[in-house]
Write an enzyme that holds these catalytic residues in place. Structure first.
Site, PDB file in Angstrom:
ATOM      1  N   GLN A 284       0.684  -1.301  -0.028  1.00 47.68           N
ATOM      2  CA  GLN A 284       0.086  -0.081  -0.203  1.00 47.68           C
ATOM      3  C   GLN A 284       0.770   1.245  -0.111  1.00 47.68           C
ATOM      4  OE1 GLN A 284      -2.309  -0.660   3.477  1.00 47.68           O
ATOM      5  NE2 GLN A 284      -0.505  -1.115   4.745  1.00 47.68           N
TER       6      GLN A 284
ATOM      7  N   HIS B 214      -8.665   4.357  19.913  1.00 47.61           N
ATOM      8  CA  HIS B 214      -7.852   3.211  20.820  1.00 47.61           C
ATOM      9  C   HIS B 214      -8.231   3.028  21.910  1.00 47.61           C
ATOM     10  CE1 HIS B 214      -4.833   4.498  17.511  1.00 47.61           C
ATOM     11  NE2 HIS B 214      -5.078   3.298  17.198  1.00 47.61           N
TER      12      HIS B 214
ATOM     13  N   ASP C 155       0.039 -11.881   7.187  1.00 46.52           N
ATOM     14  CA  ASP C 155      -1.368 -11.710   7.292  1.00 46.52           C
ATOM     15  C   ASP C 155      -2.318 -12.324   8.501  1.00 46.52           C
ATOM     16  OD1 ASP C 155      -4.034 -11.697   6.186  1.00 46.52           O
ATOM     17  OD2 ASP C 155      -3.626 -12.476   4.489  1.00 46.52           O
TER      18      ASP C 155
ATOM     19  N   ASP D 150      -7.986  -4.547  14.577  1.00 48.19           N
ATOM     20  CA  ASP D 150      -7.828  -3.287  14.255  1.00 48.19           C
ATOM     21  C   ASP D 150      -7.430  -2.906  12.940  1.00 48.19           C
ATOM     22  OD1 ASP D 150      -7.289  -0.429  14.166  1.00 48.19           O
ATOM     23  OD2 ASP D 150      -5.538  -0.345  15.646  1.00 48.19           O
ATOM     24  N   SER D 151      -8.561  -3.302  11.847  1.00 48.42           N
ATOM     25  CA  SER D 151      -8.076  -3.341  10.494  1.00 48.42           C
ATOM     26  C   SER D 151      -8.457  -1.974   9.954  1.00 48.42           C
ATOM     27  CB  SER D 151      -8.924  -4.472   9.911  1.00 48.42           C
ATOM     28  OG  SER D 151     -10.572  -4.102  10.188  1.00 48.42           O
TER      29      SER D 151
ATOM     30  N   ASP E 201     -10.176  -0.615   6.269  1.00 48.10           N
ATOM     31  CA  ASP E 201     -11.581  -0.675   5.584  1.00 48.10           C
ATOM     32  C   ASP E 201     -11.526  -2.059   4.925  1.00 48.10           C
ATOM     33  OD1 ASP E 201     -12.662   2.024   6.544  1.00 48.10           O
ATOM     34  OD2 ASP E 201     -11.382   2.840   5.037  1.00 48.10           O
TER      35      ASP E 201
ATOM     36  N   PRO F 149      -5.446  -4.765   1.673  1.00 45.97           N
ATOM     37  CA  PRO F 149      -4.810  -5.666   2.525  1.00 45.97           C
ATOM     38  C   PRO F 149      -5.743  -6.059   3.654  1.00 45.97           C
ATOM     39  CG  PRO F 149      -3.471  -3.826   1.999  1.00 45.97           C
ATOM     40  CD  PRO F 149      -4.753  -3.151   1.486  1.00 45.97           C
TER      41      PRO F 149
END
Ligand code: AG3
Length: 286
Positions: free
Chosen positions: A31, A62, A137, A155-156, A158, A162
């Site tokens: 990215q 957070h 991953d 905590d990804s 959108d 990835p």
């Protein structure tokens, strides 16, 4: 010359933030990574054009992704954090002495490197002795785990690029399996407001409901995310996100927070009518 960073929130809406300068711009294998300095929000971390955090409002995200599950589970010892290479969630987790081990699985090592250099206020706990970082991953990592974690924090980014795999039924099922019998999974759950985000939200909720016996959604106000209204998912094998809250116990620890309080915790699960309706639509099990 005026410099502005803009993120499209829909094809018809953008959020623009005035920036003083660009501190970093680079491309990893996965990215594009940018860091800006801005007068209103401080430093801003952007992945593939989307704001991941700003120094001014990251505390909200957070604190809410960490303290809500931590105030419910009576004894969290081992935590898995997926994504979150910026270290913000780790900084909040590090405030709990009872945590013995934190495994952080970040797919992109560059995010960690950039955050360590440009976002010291966020990444400050990445040297914590209890932390082990795996650059892989998250989807593949959880496949190998069974009955191991008390808490999993997703905590990804959108649900495209990835982070896409972290919104799948397979992933949630594997998280269930990777948790101990009273484990909790919390995930960033997108916004209910704009149509495309709401669709992503409902899809994720449906898959979590199908994977966990307890599944609730809670909210926070995050000014720099699309619509400013953000949701989190609370999924658990045993504990209820409100009934099992031990307010006194959490307060006794004396952890300093700016957004989270046990009083807010209870209120965060009270959702606007239209959001309840959206979620209810997918909660019906066939
Ligand atoms: N991860 C969730 C960011 C989602 C924001 N979406 C957007 N700007 N379109 C944040 C990572 C912080 N640790």
């Amino acid at each position: 010359m005026e410099l502005w960073f803009s993120e499209p929130h829909t094809p018809n809406v953008r959020l623009s933030i005035r920036v003083d300068r660009q501190l970093y711009s680079g491309e990893s294998d996965l990215q594009k990574i940018d860091v800006f300095e801005s007068p209103e929000f401080g430093r801003i971390l952007v992945l593939d054009g989307y704001v991941m955090l700003t120094e001014k409002d990251e505390f909200i995200y957070h604190e809410m992704i960490v303290h809500v599950p931590m105030a419910i589970h009576p004894q969290v010892q081992k935590v898995l954090v997926i994504g979150a290479g910026d270290g913000g969630a780790i900084r909040e987790l590090a405030k709990y002495p009872e945590i013995q081990q934190i495994d952080l699985v970040e797919i992109d090592e560059e995010v960690v490197k950039v955050s360590k250099v440009y976002l010291p206020k966020v990444s400050c706990a990445l040297e914590d002795k209890r932390l082990q970082i795996y650059y892989e991953d998250g989807l593949k990592f959880v496949r190998r785990k069974e009955n191991e974690y008390d808490l999993i924090i997703v905590d990804s980014t959108d649900p495209f690029g990835p982070g896409e795999g972290l919104f799948t039924k397979e992933f949630y099922g594997n998280c269930y399996k990777a948790l101990r019998e009273d484990g909790i999974m919390v995930n960033q759950h997108e916004s209910p407001f704009y149509e495309a985000d709401a669709t992503a939200c409902m899809r994720a909720h449906k898959r979590i409901v199908e994977s966990f016996p307890v599944s609730r959604v809670y909210q926070a106000h995050i000014p720099t995310y699309p619509s400013g209204h953000w949701l989190f998912g609370f999924a658990s094998r045993k504990y209820h996100p409100v009934h099992d809250l031990d307010e006194e116990k959490w307060l006794e620890r004396g952890i300093e927070t700016r957004y989270y309080t046990p009083r807010l915790h209870v209120g965060a699960f009270c959702l606007p009518g239209y959001v309840e309706k959206l979620l209810r639509k997918v909660e019906i099990r066939e």
